[in-house]
Design a protein around this motif. Structure first.
Motif, PDB file in Angstrom:
ATOM      1  N   ALA A  11      78.898  -4.054 -35.921  1.00  0.00           N
ATOM      2  CA  ALA A  11      79.782  -2.934 -36.255  1.00  0.00           C
ATOM      3  C   ALA A  11      80.080  -2.100 -35.014  1.00  0.00           C
ATOM      4  CB  ALA A  11      79.139  -2.075 -37.340  1.00  0.00           C
ATOM      5  N   VAL A  12      79.080  -1.879 -34.186  1.00  0.00           N
ATOM      6  CA  VAL A  12      79.283  -1.105 -32.948  1.00  0.00           C
ATOM      7  C   VAL A  12      80.234  -1.847 -32.021  1.00  0.00           C
ATOM      8  CG1 VAL A  12      78.162  -0.255 -30.864  1.00  0.00           C
ATOM      9  CG2 VAL A  12      77.100   0.126 -33.093  1.00  0.00           C
ATOM     10  N   ARG A  13      80.050  -3.155 -31.887  1.00  0.00           N
ATOM     11  CA  ARG A  13      80.953  -3.934 -31.032  1.00  0.00           C
ATOM     12  C   ARG A  13      82.381  -3.871 -31.550  1.00  0.00           C
ATOM     13  NH1 ARG A  13      76.587  -7.600 -30.900  1.00  0.00           N
ATOM     14  NH2 ARG A  13      77.560  -8.844 -32.551  1.00  0.00           N
ATOM     15  N   GLY A  14      82.533  -3.975 -32.874  1.00  0.00           N
ATOM     16  CA  GLY A  14      83.869  -3.896 -33.460  1.00  0.00           C
ATOM     17  C   GLY A  14      84.514  -2.547 -33.231  1.00  0.00           C
ATOM     18  N   TYR A  15      83.725  -1.483 -33.326  1.00  0.00           N
ATOM     19  CA  TYR A  15      84.249  -0.132 -33.109  1.00  0.00           C
ATOM     20  C   TYR A  15      84.687   0.052 -31.656  1.00  0.00           C
ATOM     21  CZ  TYR A  15      84.161   4.961 -32.571  1.00  0.00           C
ATOM     22  OH  TYR A  15      84.476   6.255 -32.273  1.00  0.00           O
ATOM     23  N   LEU A  16      83.871  -0.421 -30.716  1.00  0.00           N
ATOM     24  CA  LEU A  16      84.223  -0.291 -29.296  1.00  0.00           C
ATOM     25  C   LEU A  16      85.459  -1.125 -28.962  1.00  0.00           C
ATOM     26  CD1 LEU A  16      80.642  -0.375 -27.728  1.00  0.00           C
ATOM     27  CD2 LEU A  16      82.176   1.600 -27.869  1.00  0.00           C
ATOM     28  N   ASP A  17      85.574  -2.297 -29.573  1.00  0.00           N
ATOM     29  CA  ASP A  17      86.783  -3.105 -29.374  1.00  0.00           C
ATOM     30  C   ASP A  17      88.007  -2.374 -29.905  1.00  0.00           C
ATOM     31  OD1 ASP A  17      85.332  -5.119 -28.202  1.00  0.00           O
ATOM     32  OD2 ASP A  17      85.209  -6.357 -30.006  1.00  0.00           O
ATOM     33  N   HIS A  18      87.850  -1.727 -31.049  1.00  0.00           N
ATOM     34  CA  HIS A  18      88.941  -0.939 -31.632  1.00  0.00           C
ATOM     35  C   HIS A  18      89.375   0.179 -30.681  1.00  0.00           C
ATOM     36  CE1 HIS A  18      91.055   1.782 -34.376  1.00  0.00           C
ATOM     37  NE2 HIS A  18      90.170   2.718 -34.064  1.00  0.00           N
TER      38      HIS A  18
END
Length: 321
Positions: A11-18
């Protein structure tokens, strides 16, 4: 790694990618968010929490307390740094809720700590002139570069990252002003979040840039590989933020000025404009502030100065003894 913890890190990786792809946040901001969220994950793991769905408002509030109080592995953070971490955490939980990764947002009610209101530090015009005069000999190509850099920082209010990020093509060729006939030039800056703004270049900065471009940059560029960067280092590559910081620090030491940072020239630019009668919304556009509220702090600097002058000069303003 347990399955819940894997989902949490995902989830953190997805948020940073966003934030990188869709929001276009600056690289330095992303680096700070990544560091803040890594600490958040460590805090949750210490509480035995391995999934965002298990996080409560009390957990988020506890993380904020830990930021402010410190722990055996981290020193206490000031309100600004802690506030940035809270913004990162709140953004993560909003993202997780929107993406269907959780069914609730435990950080919604948790507010960042309120930072103390600090007025920007500015130096006087005389100190600015002393700083510029301390650059060095005009026969030295690096001195010509340094003078152009400092004149540009003060003359446009640029952030140091914006100045060193300039290419030669970001400077518009001089042309006569349609109303006054005087020659004017502009520079295109790329600010936070990739936003662009165009700022006029005054005659002092323009003269310093012309001298650098004609008499110094060709020699510096000969040592490199044809970079389009405006400000070059001794090897012909783009001058870094650290290199520009060193230029300012050396000039400040020679001028006998202490506690001068790149932002000092930006603050001085804005304060001197307000002092000269510039409209706060014009200053907002020149600085690239998203909100006029950020710019209005400079009006407080001016009001404080007016109070000091009034108290010292008006016969009925003095305190009786």
């Amino acid at each position: 790694m347990p399955e819940g913890a894997t989902r949490l890190h995902s989830a953190v990786r997805g948020y940073l990618d966003h934030l990188t792809v869709e929001r276009g946040l600056a690289a330095n901001t992303l680096l700070s968010y990544r560091r803040d969220l890594r600490r958040y994950l460590e805090f949750l793991a210490g509480r035995g929490i391995g999934d965002l769905g298990e996080v409560s408002s009390e957990d988020v509030a506890g993380f904020v307390r830990t930021l402010r109080e410190g722990d055996p592995e981290h020193r206490p953070l000031g309100a600004n740094s802690a506030g940035r971490a809270v913004v990162a955490v709140r953004g993560l939980h909003r993202f997780a809720l929107r993406e269907g990764l959780t069914s609730h947002d435990p950080a919604h009610q948790v507010r960042p700590p309120t930072p103390p209101r600090r007025l920007p530090k500015a130096i006087t015009l005389e100190q600015v002139e002393a700083l510029l005069a301390a650059v060095g000999s005009e026969d030295d190509p690096r001195a010509l570069r340094d003078r152009a850099l400092l004149e540009l920082l003060y003359g446009t209010g640029a952030r140091i990252s914006e100045a060193v990020g300039l290419d030669v093509d970001d400077l518009t060729r001089l042309r006569p002003d349609a109303r006054t006939g005087a020659e004017v030039g502009v520079v295109r800056f790329r600010g936070k979040g990739g936003k662009e703004r165009v700022v006029p270049v005054g005659r002092y900065a323009r003269a310093a840039l012309d001298a650098y471009l004609v008499r110094a940059r060709p020699g510096l560029a000969a040592a490199g590989r044809g970079t389009p960067a405006l400000f070059l280092n001794a090897r012909g590559g783009r001058l870094t933020r650290q290199g520009a910081w060193a230029v300012l620090r050396a000039a400040a030491e020679r001028a006998g000025l202490s506690d001068v940072s790149p932002h000092t020239l930006r603050h001085s630019f804005a304060t001197h404009l307000i002092d000269g009668g510039a409209d706060v919304r014009v200053v907002q556009e020149l600085l690239g502030h998203a909100s006029v509220t950020t710019t209005q702090v400079y009006t407080l600097v001016t009001v404080d100065r007016l109070r000091e002058v009034y108290a010292a000069a008006h016969p009925r303003a003095r305190v009786s003894r």
